[in-house]
Design a protein around this motif. Structure first.
Motif, PDB file in Angstrom:
ATOM      1  N   GLU A 212      32.394  -6.352 -13.529  1.00  0.00           N
ATOM      2  CA  GLU A 212      31.502  -6.119 -12.402  1.00  0.00           C
ATOM      3  C   GLU A 212      30.559  -4.936 -12.634  1.00  0.00           C
ATOM      4  N   TRP A 213      30.712  -4.229 -13.744  1.00  0.00           N
ATOM      5  CA  TRP A 213      29.912  -3.034 -13.949  1.00  0.00           C
ATOM      6  C   TRP A 213      28.415  -3.349 -13.946  1.00  0.00           C
ATOM      7  N   ASP A 214      28.013  -4.397 -14.665  1.00  0.00           N
ATOM      8  CA  ASP A 214      26.601  -4.739 -14.717  1.00  0.00           C
ATOM      9  C   ASP A 214      26.073  -5.152 -13.349  1.00  0.00           C
ATOM     10  N   TYR A 215      26.925  -5.797 -12.548  1.00  0.00           N
ATOM     11  CA  TYR A 215      26.513  -6.251 -11.221  1.00  0.00           C
ATOM     12  C   TYR A 215      26.199  -5.061 -10.314  1.00  0.00           C
ATOM     13  N   TYR A 216      26.998  -4.018 -10.446  1.00  0.00           N
ATOM     14  CA  TYR A 216      26.829  -2.855  -9.578  1.00  0.00           C
ATOM     15  C   TYR A 216      25.898  -1.797 -10.178  1.00  0.00           C
ATOM     16  N   LYS A 217      25.422  -2.000 -11.376  1.00  0.00           N
ATOM     17  CA  LYS A 217      24.596  -1.004 -12.045  1.00  0.00           C
ATOM     18  C   LYS A 217      23.268  -0.833 -11.313  1.00  0.00           C
ATOM     19  N   PRO A 218      22.837   0.407 -11.021  1.00  0.00           N
ATOM     20  CA  PRO A 218      21.555   0.622 -10.352  1.00  0.00           C
ATOM     21  C   PRO A 218      20.393   0.108 -11.193  1.00  0.00           C
ATOM     22  N   ILE A 219      19.394  -0.431 -10.512  1.00  0.00           N
ATOM     23  CA  ILE A 219      18.175  -0.893 -11.169  1.00  0.00           C
ATOM     24  C   ILE A 219      17.035   0.019 -10.722  1.00  0.00           C
ATOM     25  N   LEU A 220      16.358   0.621 -11.682  1.00  0.00           N
ATOM     26  CA  LEU A 220      15.292   1.582 -11.390  1.00  0.00           C
ATOM     27  C   LEU A 220      14.019   1.142 -12.092  1.00  0.00           C
ATOM     28  N   ASP A 221      12.916   1.055 -11.331  1.00  0.00           N
ATOM     29  CA  ASP A 221      11.611   0.715 -11.893  1.00  0.00           C
ATOM     30  C   ASP A 221      10.589   1.754 -11.459  1.00  0.00           C
ATOM     31  N   LEU A 222       9.671   2.085 -12.362  1.00  0.00           N
ATOM     32  CA  LEU A 222       8.552   2.967 -12.050  1.00  0.00           C
ATOM     33  C   LEU A 222       7.275   2.134 -12.086  1.00  0.00           C
ATOM     34  N   LEU A 223       6.576   2.075 -10.970  1.00  0.00           N
ATOM     35  CA  LEU A 223       5.399   1.227 -10.846  1.00  0.00           C
ATOM     36  C   LEU A 223       4.133   1.969 -11.271  1.00  0.00           C
ATOM     37  N   SER A 224       3.190   1.205 -11.778  1.00  0.00           N
ATOM     38  CA  SER A 224       1.884   1.766 -12.101  1.00  0.00           C
ATOM     39  C   SER A 224       1.059   1.908 -10.827  1.00  0.00           C
ATOM     40  N   ASN A 225      -0.055   2.619 -10.909  1.00  0.00           N
ATOM     41  CA  ASN A 225      -0.946   2.758  -9.755  1.00  0.00           C
ATOM     42  C   ASN A 225      -1.441   1.397  -9.284  1.00  0.00           C
ATOM     43  N   GLU A 226      -1.728   0.504 -10.245  1.00  0.00           N
ATOM     44  CA  GLU A 226      -2.210  -0.831  -9.891  1.00  0.00           C
ATOM     45  C   GLU A 226      -1.137  -1.620  -9.148  1.00  0.00           C
ATOM     46  N   ASP A 227       0.113  -1.489  -9.592  1.00  0.00           N
ATOM     47  CA  ASP A 227       1.212  -2.187  -8.915  1.00  0.00           C
ATOM     48  C   ASP A 227       1.382  -1.679  -7.490  1.00  0.00           C
ATOM     49  N   VAL A 228       1.298  -0.363  -7.318  1.00  0.00           N
ATOM     50  CA  VAL A 228       1.454   0.225  -5.985  1.00  0.00           C
ATOM     51  C   VAL A 228       0.330  -0.227  -5.071  1.00  0.00           C
ATOM     52  N   ASP A 229      -0.905  -0.213  -5.566  1.00  0.00           N
ATOM     53  CA  ASP A 229      -2.044  -0.653  -4.752  1.00  0.00           C
ATOM     54  C   ASP A 229      -1.878  -2.104  -4.316  1.00  0.00           C
ATOM     55  N   ALA A 230      -1.416  -2.950  -5.242  1.00  0.00           N
ATOM     56  CA  ALA A 230      -1.227  -4.365  -4.918  1.00  0.00           C
ATOM     57  C   ALA A 230      -0.145  -4.558  -3.866  1.00  0.00           C
ATOM     58  N   LEU A 231       0.958  -3.823  -3.993  1.00  0.00           N
ATOM     59  CA  LEU A 231       2.047  -3.932  -3.020  1.00  0.00           C
ATOM     60  C   LEU A 231       1.626  -3.438  -1.651  1.00  0.00           C
ATOM     61  N   GLU A 232       0.908  -2.310  -1.617  1.00  0.00           N
ATOM     62  CA  GLU A 232       0.476  -1.766  -0.332  1.00  0.00           C
ATOM     63  C   GLU A 232      -0.523  -2.688   0.354  1.00  0.00           C
ATOM     64  N   ALA A 233      -1.391  -3.315  -0.426  1.00  0.00           N
ATOM     65  CA  ALA A 233      -2.325  -4.272   0.150  1.00  0.00           C
ATOM     66  C   ALA A 233      -1.583  -5.469   0.733  1.00  0.00           C
ATOM     67  N   LYS A 234      -0.552  -5.929   0.014  1.00  0.00           N
ATOM     68  CA  LYS A 234       0.247  -7.052   0.501  1.00  0.00           C
ATOM     69  C   LYS A 234       0.999  -6.679   1.768  1.00  0.00           C
ATOM     70  N   GLU A 235       1.570  -5.469   1.804  1.00  0.00           N
ATOM     71  CA  GLU A 235       2.290  -5.020   2.987  1.00  0.00           C
ATOM     72  C   GLU A 235       1.349  -4.878   4.186  1.00  0.00           C
ATOM     73  N   GLU A 236       0.128  -4.411   3.918  1.00  0.00           N
ATOM     74  CA  GLU A 236      -0.831  -4.255   5.016  1.00  0.00           C
ATOM     75  C   GLU A 236      -1.220  -5.606   5.590  1.00  0.00           C
ATOM     76  N   ARG A 237      -1.406  -6.613   4.706  1.00  0.00           N
ATOM     77  CA  ARG A 237      -1.731  -7.948   5.203  1.00  0.00           C
ATOM     78  C   ARG A 237      -0.571  -8.530   6.007  1.00  0.00           C
ATOM     79  N   SER A 238       0.657  -8.279   5.545  1.00  0.00           N
ATOM     80  CA  SER A 238       1.839  -8.817   6.234  1.00  0.00           C
ATOM     81  C   SER A 238       2.013  -8.188   7.604  1.00  0.00           C
ATOM     82  N   GLY A 239       1.599  -6.909   7.725  1.00  0.00           N
ATOM     83  CA  GLY A 239       1.768  -6.201   8.983  1.00  0.00           C
ATOM     84  C   GLY A 239       0.732  -6.537  10.023  1.00  0.00           C
TER      85      GLY A 239
END
Length: 240
Positions: A212-239
């Motif tokens: 079960e170790w791999d199942y419980y292992k934390p997953i960490l990602d660092l997003l680029s500026n472009e990824d953040v802009d795309a996500l925020e735009a998507k969240e704004e449209r959803s809201g």
């Protein structure tokens, strides 16, 4: 991550957060005249109500929000505090309960997903300290990630505490014979608690099996500026 060992609680419990500090998770999402204010933080339920008004005025001034935000912020915080206080004095289900806590957060450029077990009977547990240790172990440098993790933990523990009040109430009804146990349909909350007891019993889950170790292992990602802009735009449209 290892959560501190549990304390032994044999006496009936009254409602409170299963942590060292009895803090209320507060979440705000308010829009006034095209401006939007979102925030999440904890609040001491025993602070005087005047502190809420002072907080709202200070927030509006610091963030240069429209004056119309003040009554909205005050009303939202006071409403959530009233909900919390409405459970005070009520019995909570008491028993050995190890429950899963799940994280799926994006804070600025950091995305973290994790799952771990939490001992509800440990009233000395500290989500903030746990979050700081997790961030240190994962090498997370953004100072906003730790508080977000701690808040997510407290929010889930609050929901579970409410479920425990429901379970205790249903147990009282059963004992008084108002409804036969064989005819009493368990609520969604109590059913979830029973399922958690089966899946996360003390013997089988506090010490994780190697598979079960791999199942419980934390997953960490660092997003680029472009990824953040795309996500925020998507969240704004959803809201909208």
């Amino acid at each position: 991550m290892k959560v501190p060992a549990s304390a032994s609680w044999k006496a009936p419990l009254k409602f409170r957060m299963p942590t060292a500090e009895n803090l209320v998770p507060i979440r705000l999402d308010i829009e006034v005249d095209g401006q939007r204010y979102k925030d999440a933080f904890t609040w001491n339920p025993y602070d005087p109500d005047s502190e809420v008004v002072m907080f709202a005025k200070r927030t509006v001034k610091d963030l240069k929000l429209a004056p119309g935000f003040i009554p909205q912020i005050v009303q939202s915080i006071q409403s959530q505090l009233a909900d919390f206080r409405s459970y005070e004095g009520q019995d909570m289900y008491a028993g050995d309960k190890i429950v899963p806590i799940k994280l799926d957060l994006r804070v600025n450029h950091t995305v973290i997903r994790d799952q771990f077990l939490w001992d509800l009977n440990n009233f000395e547990s500290d989500p903030e300290e746990f979050a700081r240790t997790l961030c240190k172990d994962l090498g997370i440098e953004d100072p906003e990630v730790g508080p977000a993790i701690a808040f997510a933990i407290r929010e889930q523990l609050y929901e579970i505490a409410i479920q425990n009040v429901t379970s205790a109430r249903e147990n009282r009804i059963n004992k008084k014979g108002r409804r036969g146990a064989e005819h009493f349909p368990p609520s969604k909350a109590s059913g979830a608690a029973l399922d958690l007891m089966k899946l996360f019993s003390f013997r089988s889950s506090v010490v994780r099996k190697r598979k079960e170790w791999d199942y419980y292992k934390p997953i960490l990602d660092l997003l680029s500026n472009e990824d953040v802009d795309a996500l925020e735009a998507k969240e704004e449209r959803s809201g909208q």
